[in-house]
Design an enzyme around this catalytic site. Sequence first.
Site, PDB file in Angstrom:
ATOM      1  N   ASP A 158       0.829  -1.213  -0.068  1.00  0.00           N
ATOM      2  CA  ASP A 158       0.075  -0.037   0.002  1.00  0.00           C
ATOM      3  C   ASP A 158       0.961   1.241  -0.014  1.00  0.00           C
ATOM      4  OD1 ASP A 158      -2.236   1.638  -0.282  1.00  0.00           O
ATOM      5  OD2 ASP A 158      -3.174   0.815   1.570  1.00  0.00           O
TER       6      ASP A 158
HETATM    7  C1  BGC Z   1      -4.892   3.385  -0.134  1.00  0.00           C
HETATM    8  C2  BGC Z   1      -4.944   2.352  -1.323  1.00  0.00           C
HETATM    9  C3  BGC Z   1      -4.854   2.989  -2.396  1.00  0.00           C
HETATM   10  C4  BGC Z   1      -3.346   3.781  -2.436  1.00  0.00           C
HETATM   11  C5  BGC Z   1      -3.141   4.380  -3.803  1.00  0.00           C
HETATM   12  C6  BGC Z   1      -3.688   4.075  -0.102  1.00  0.00           C
HETATM   13  O1  BGC Z   1      -3.666   5.382   0.688  1.00  0.00           O
HETATM   14  O2  BGC Z   1      -5.102   2.607   1.269  1.00  0.00           O
HETATM   15  O3  BGC Z   1      -6.243   1.632  -1.120  1.00  0.00           O
HETATM   16  O4  BGC Z   1      -4.869   2.086  -3.774  1.00  0.00           O
HETATM   17  O5  BGC Z   1      -3.362   4.902  -1.297  1.00  0.00           O
HETATM   18  O6  BGC Z   1      -4.112   5.486  -3.951  1.00  0.00           O
END
Ligand code: BGC
Length: 736
Positions: A265
């Site tokens: 993530d």
């Molecule tokens: C989120 C993810 C997301 C990623 C990219 C993170 O803060 O938890 O679900 O895909 O950012 O935007």
Amino acid sequence: MNASKIAIALAIAYSTASPAQTTIPPYLDPSKEIETRVEDALSRMTLDEKIRVIHAQSKFSSAGVPRLGLPDFWTDDGPHGVRPDVLWDEWEQAGQTNDSCVAFPALTCLAATWNPDLASLYGTALAEEALYRGKDMMLGPGVNIYRTPLNGRNFEYMGEDPLLASEMVVPYVRGLQALGVAACVKHFALNNDEEYRNQVNVVVSDRALHEIYLPAFKAAVEKGKAWAIMGAYNLYKNQHNCHNDILLNKILKQDWKFDGVVVSDWGGTHDTDEAVRNGLDMEFGSWTNGLSWGASNAYDNYYLASPYKKAILCGQYSTAELDDKVRRVLRLFFRTTMDRSRPAGFLCSEAHYSTARKVAEEGIVLLKNDNVLPIDLSSARRVLVVGENAVKMMTVGGGSSSLKAQREISPLDGLRARLQGIAQVDYARGYVGDVTGEYNGVTTGQDLTESRSADELIAEAVSMARAADYVIVFGGLNKSDYQDCEGHDRKDFALPYAQDRLVAALAQANKRTVFVNISGNAVAMPWVDKVGAIVQGWFLGSESGTALASVLVGDANPSGRLPFSWMSSLDQYAPHALNAYPGTWRDDKKIIDEEYKEDIFVGYRWADKQKLKPLFAFGHGLSYTTFEYGKARRAANGDICLTVRNTGQRPGAETVQLYIRDVKSSLPRPVKELKAFKKVWLQPGESAEVVFAIEPSMLSFFDDAKQEWVVEPGQFEALIGASATDIRAKVAFDWK
Ligand code: BGC
């Protein structure tokens, strides 16, 4: 021509020439097995090239191998539409003119359709939008289990039940990947609340892990063949989940034989050694909070960039781990960017809008109806629409799933269009929520400012309600911070912005008051007995207003079913009853241990165990027609069969749910668990036979001591019903 252009030109020439004419390097030969191509490409790559493909080079892309003609790899959120582009190295909007998209309904709504065919259509439509936008992987779908209604991201997930989420995630993944766009199923695992998502260390039994929290991921991997999985921000057994030995190495890669890529993530990577050893394959978003800020040009400093390379050169690691990661990344390339048969895709087509509308119409849940709905078109002359959510654009907000929708039909506009020439539709604001209308640089352009007080707004709405034939209130949450939004949980279960006062006053003024709740979560409804009807309207995306209008007037007969239990109060949810949320901070205040004390008793499993009556049960949803269930029987081959008949006046769909009860077991088991369901469409008077085959997996539980799934012979009961609390037929059977 530079080296990369030559490689690309060669790749194209090779792919069109007959093998007899040229010798194609195996990695470029589409007739070769992917594994052959992977090994060949790997053997040609330098250490620097290998290091470059396992981490980001911009906010949402990673490098390819230009020398070999392997293109850069582009990813994007997910999961409800393709997120607008941000600048290369900043979170600000890139300001493209071709990144407005169709906003599909949020995944809670998709789950509420209980229709796997729609999940497949959803995946396909999303893939076409992604392809047009040049995206090779969508960051979604999300399948974290609905444990508490406070979780700010529940709207991005598929509810509380592992079987329902599994059945819905598989076709989504397949639909997406059939067009050469990778799914990145998230957030693996145990990311069930937002508030302290980077600090939470989840303490959970192996049994609950395997029975409740992992099945949807497992189905996405084993049945859906997902090409990527995103690690979660939180910790499990004191290790961050983006580099977690048990979750990634043992369970995902060893036990489930996952051959795809584990993606971190954004900002979820914390340590080079753990990232190297514990199963992370691609690092994204380090030195950012994943949402809004980030250090510029940090990419060389990523844990899997220079620090890793230096450690390899010093002899700290062999290239074994690196090669495993690169193999996985190359596999992803050959499945996506190097798949020359991928279609071009297209954006905002009528077919995509139609998919969005279908999902929305089928996902809307009629929770309560005292013969108020559908709106009677022959007598309705004045319809009063109330509430900020009737006009507020809901596709902007909520965190990373926020979109720049090409169009979004508001509930008010949808109703006005449908009732044109039939009834006058008036509007009263009723309450003021969040008037800002901006997320991550995308603005709605709406001016929702309002200077009147709550009392004045309520008084206005009430006086207009007295003169109306119907009052339709659109309220709920709104994807603003703390109101169903990434980064934080809701602070409490109640509706915000004095809506309770508004609804109670309107219900008193007009018997035909309908409350349409826009949210991804259950909310408290202290006025539940006073309103004539309640509709769960989710976050429905582009076609929100059209779909809601069609259900409210009865063009579409509602057939959505709740994917979670809707309790009357917060203390009826296990984590709150047991004081097991948000957890206990350690002395150093860095980690908060969240013990899932309820174990496997999540959602209806908890309500059953405690004999709690939900306000609206898991699986509940009304229709404008009625269904009668026949007697259930066990056929000679062991199948459970029963007949369902549409006994009302309208065509409609019934979702027949099969729960299994283990009558006697060596370990405590839930009173019953959903093990299969079938959605059947029936004309008035028509009946259908519904058949459920009983598989051993429907009877088994995960035995912590044996570390395996076990089926104990003995007596079971098949409970067939219209919701977790509306069981209409039972059959006892023995399993030998
Ligand atoms: C989120 C993810 C997301 C990623 C990219 C993170 O803060 O938890 O679900 O895909 O950012 O935007």
